[in-house]
Write an enzyme that holds these catalytic residues in place. Structure first.
Site, PDB file in Angstrom:
ATOM      1  CG  ASP A  72      -6.295 -10.180  -3.199  1.00  0.00           C
ATOM      2  OD1 ASP A  72      -6.045 -11.312  -2.723  1.00  0.00           O
ATOM      3  OD2 ASP A  72      -5.439  -9.486  -3.769  1.00  0.00           O
ATOM      4  CG  HIS A  85       3.137  -8.710  -0.083  1.00  0.00           C
ATOM      5  ND1 HIS A  85       3.777  -8.531  -1.290  1.00  0.00           N
ATOM      6  CD2 HIS A  85       1.920  -8.113  -0.206  1.00  0.00           C
ATOM      7  CE1 HIS A  85       2.965  -7.860  -2.115  1.00  0.00           C
ATOM      8  NE2 HIS A  85       1.836  -7.600  -1.480  1.00  0.00           N
ATOM      9  CD  GLU A 130      -0.197  -8.824  -5.467  1.00  0.00           C
ATOM     10  OE1 GLU A 130      -1.353  -9.172  -5.167  1.00  0.00           O
ATOM     11  OE2 GLU A 130       0.322  -7.754  -5.090  1.00  0.00           O
ATOM     12  CD  GLU A 146      -3.128 -12.819  -3.522  1.00  0.00           C
ATOM     13  OE1 GLU A 146      -4.186 -13.135  -2.942  1.00  0.00           O
ATOM     14  OE2 GLU A 146      -2.918 -11.694  -4.014  1.00  0.00           O
ATOM     15  CG  ASP A 193      -4.409  -9.939  -7.135  1.00  0.00           C
ATOM     16  OD1 ASP A 193      -5.228  -9.679  -8.034  1.00  0.00           O
ATOM     17  OD2 ASP A 193      -4.152  -9.160  -6.193  1.00  0.00           O
ATOM     18  NE  ARG A 236       3.115  -5.329  -8.020  1.00  0.00           N
ATOM     19  CZ  ARG A 236       2.363  -5.942  -7.103  1.00  0.00           C
ATOM     20  NH1 ARG A 236       1.397  -5.280  -6.496  1.00  0.00           N
ATOM     21  NH2 ARG A 236       2.567  -7.207  -6.825  1.00  0.00           N
ATOM     22  CD  GLN A 267      -0.561  -2.122  -6.120  1.00  0.00           C
ATOM     23  OE1 GLN A 267       0.007  -2.847  -6.940  1.00  0.00           O
ATOM     24  NE2 GLN A 267      -0.647  -2.429  -4.853  1.00  0.00           N
ATOM     25  CE  LYS A 275      -3.044  -5.169  -5.923  1.00  0.00           C
ATOM     26  NZ  LYS A 275      -2.229  -6.380  -5.884  1.00  0.00           N
ATOM     27  CB  THR A 333      -7.730 -12.932 -10.121  1.00  0.00           C
ATOM     28  OG1 THR A 333      -7.611 -11.552  -9.754  1.00  0.00           O
ATOM     29  CG2 THR A 333      -7.242 -13.805  -8.983  1.00  0.00           C
ATOM     30  CD  GLU A 355       6.932  -8.692  -1.866  1.00  0.00           C
ATOM     31  OE1 GLU A 355       7.215  -8.977  -0.701  1.00  0.00           O
ATOM     32  OE2 GLU A 355       6.021  -9.268  -2.498  1.00  0.00           O
TER      33      GLU A 355
HETATM   34 CA    CA Z   1      -3.229  -9.501  -4.079  1.00  0.00          CA
END
Ligand code: CA
Length: 420
Positions: A125, A132, A198, A200, A230, A234, A237, A250, A254, A360
């Site tokens: 990834d 971002h 996420e 993607e 993904d 948070r 993380q 993560k 996915t 975000e």
């Molecule tokens: Ca990602």
């Protein structure tokens, strides 16, 4: 490129996801058989495994579709991909004589279950949207220190877990992990309270490599693309990510969309990467436009509620292309394999409504989002469904990806031996 018309009428509607121009590759079960390879056309699936079994396809190897995965086909290489696409296009085009004998090989999509379209060999990834990277860096380290010093030179990435890649529709259970409360120096072990998505795009590698490849060679190795979510915890993380990057935050799941949209279908939609803010080292120079104009959106649906589209953006916002990422990946000599999956990194655009994650969109929880149901969200609640959608808009047709969807399940009761 104009829309190509098929004798399958549902493929000809301007908003159909799977017109003759698309021909995406999936794996389905039901309608009289176990998991097998199929190609979506309109509201139907062409059972290419049955076509091969009955000797109706002229392929350069035997048993290509015997396994419920597109890996063996991808291994045949770009010339075989083009031949196969030309064969299917001729069989399904308006006026084709094949209409008389092909009907038994067509299955309604609403009668089947979809599976992972390929065996994921390895999963990497990336972190390649400037918007971002800046947003997350500003929240985690402050706006003065947002973009890491290497970011404008390197397509930053990390090695993920192929075992955690699941197909759209698979529930995602809230993970446990180490979390440091805001008012504490030391962590607790608890279910994540900041589960996020996420948005993607995933590039599917269809050819292997030994040693370094150029950006042009990397581009030729890519078979197609899927939507990719993904899932990210948070709070886990934020505590774990330094010094080696994300790990457990993560690794829960996915999700990918069930159809691989062939790169060939996206050729008319190529666009260049944005201007470089710092010159790239020559090995990363692109020989042509390597991004694609693909409209993307994210919908959030609470349990029992209606959906709210919470983000709209475009793959063309990326700073690095999949071909650059794949090229960079091989510089170490890392062998790439058929079925490798490369996540683009979260795709955020310049404005608030273009942000590709809740982190975000809610700015770390400080600006909760209002949903159509009247509820608000900073991060995901149990029972929330996240659905990604994407399409390349042509003149009178679109190349759709099919939905990439997942619903959150509550965390398990405390794992045995957790002993907080
Ligand atoms: Ca990602």
């Amino acid at each position: 490129m104009p829309p190509m018309r098929s004798w399958i009428e549902s493929a000809n509607a301007p908003e159909a996801e799977f017109p003759l121009n698309n021909l995406p590759c999936g794996v389905f079960s039901g309608a009289g058989g176990g998991p097998r390879c199929g190609v979506a056309i309109g509201e139907r699936i062409l059972d290419v495994a049955a076509l091969e079994r009955d000797g109706r396809l002229d392929l350069p190897a035997a048993g290509v579709f015997a396994a419920p995965a597109w890996n063996a086909f991808m291994a045949l290489g770009p010339a075989a991909w083009a031949d196969f696409r030309a064969t299917l296009t001729a069989l399904l085009a308006e006026g084709a004589a094949a209409r008389d004998w092909l009907a038994p090989y067509l299955v309604p999509q609403d009668a089947v279950r979809l599976h992972l379209p390929f065996a994921v060999a390895e999963y990497t990834d990336f972190y390649a949207s400037r918007h971002h990277a800046f947003n997350v860096g500003a929240m985690f380290r402050g706006p003065g220190n947002a973009l890491p010093p290497n970011w404008l030179s390197i397509p930053v990435g990390y090695n993920g877990r192929a075992s955690s890649v699941v197909v759209s529709g698979t529930p995602v259970r809230r993970p446990w992990g180490q979390i440091r409360p805001a008012d504490a120096d030391l962590p607790v072990f608890a279910p994540s309270r900041r589960l996020d998505f996420e948005l993607e795009l995933g590039a599917v590698v269809g050819q292997p490599s030994e040693g370094m490849v150029t950006v042009a060679q990397a581009d030729a190795m890519i078979f197609g693309f899927v939507l990719l979510n993904d899932w990210s915890a948070r709070d886990i993380q934020a505590w774990e990510y330094q010094p080696l990057g994300p790990f457990q935050a993560k690794a829960t799941a996915t999700t990918i969309s069930p159809w691989i949209v062939p790169k060939a279908a996206l050729e008319p939609f190529r666009v260049p990467t944005p201007p470089r803010e710092r010159p790239l080292l020559p090995y990363l120079a692109e020989p042509g436009p390597m991004l694609y104009d693909i409209a993307l959106e994210v919908a959030l649906t609470p349990a029992g509620g209606g959906e709210t589209v919470i983000s709209r953006t475009n793959y063309r916002e990326m700073y690095y292309s999949a071909a650059q990422q794949l090229c960079h990946h091989t510089t170490s000599g890392c062998p790439m394999r058929v079925g490798d999956l490369l996540g683009s990194g979260t795709i955020s655009g310049p404005r608030r409504e273009n942000r590709g994650s809740l982190l975000e969109l809610s700015w770390g929880g400080r600006e909760p989002l209002a949903l159509a149901s009247g509820e608000t969200r900073s991060f995901l609640e149990d029972g929330d469904t996240v659905t990604l959608r994407g399409w390349a808009q042509g003149d009178g047709y679109r190349i759709g990806f099919g939905a990439c969807s997942g619903t959150g399940l509550p965390a398990h009761a405390e794992p045995a031996g957790a002993g907080r």
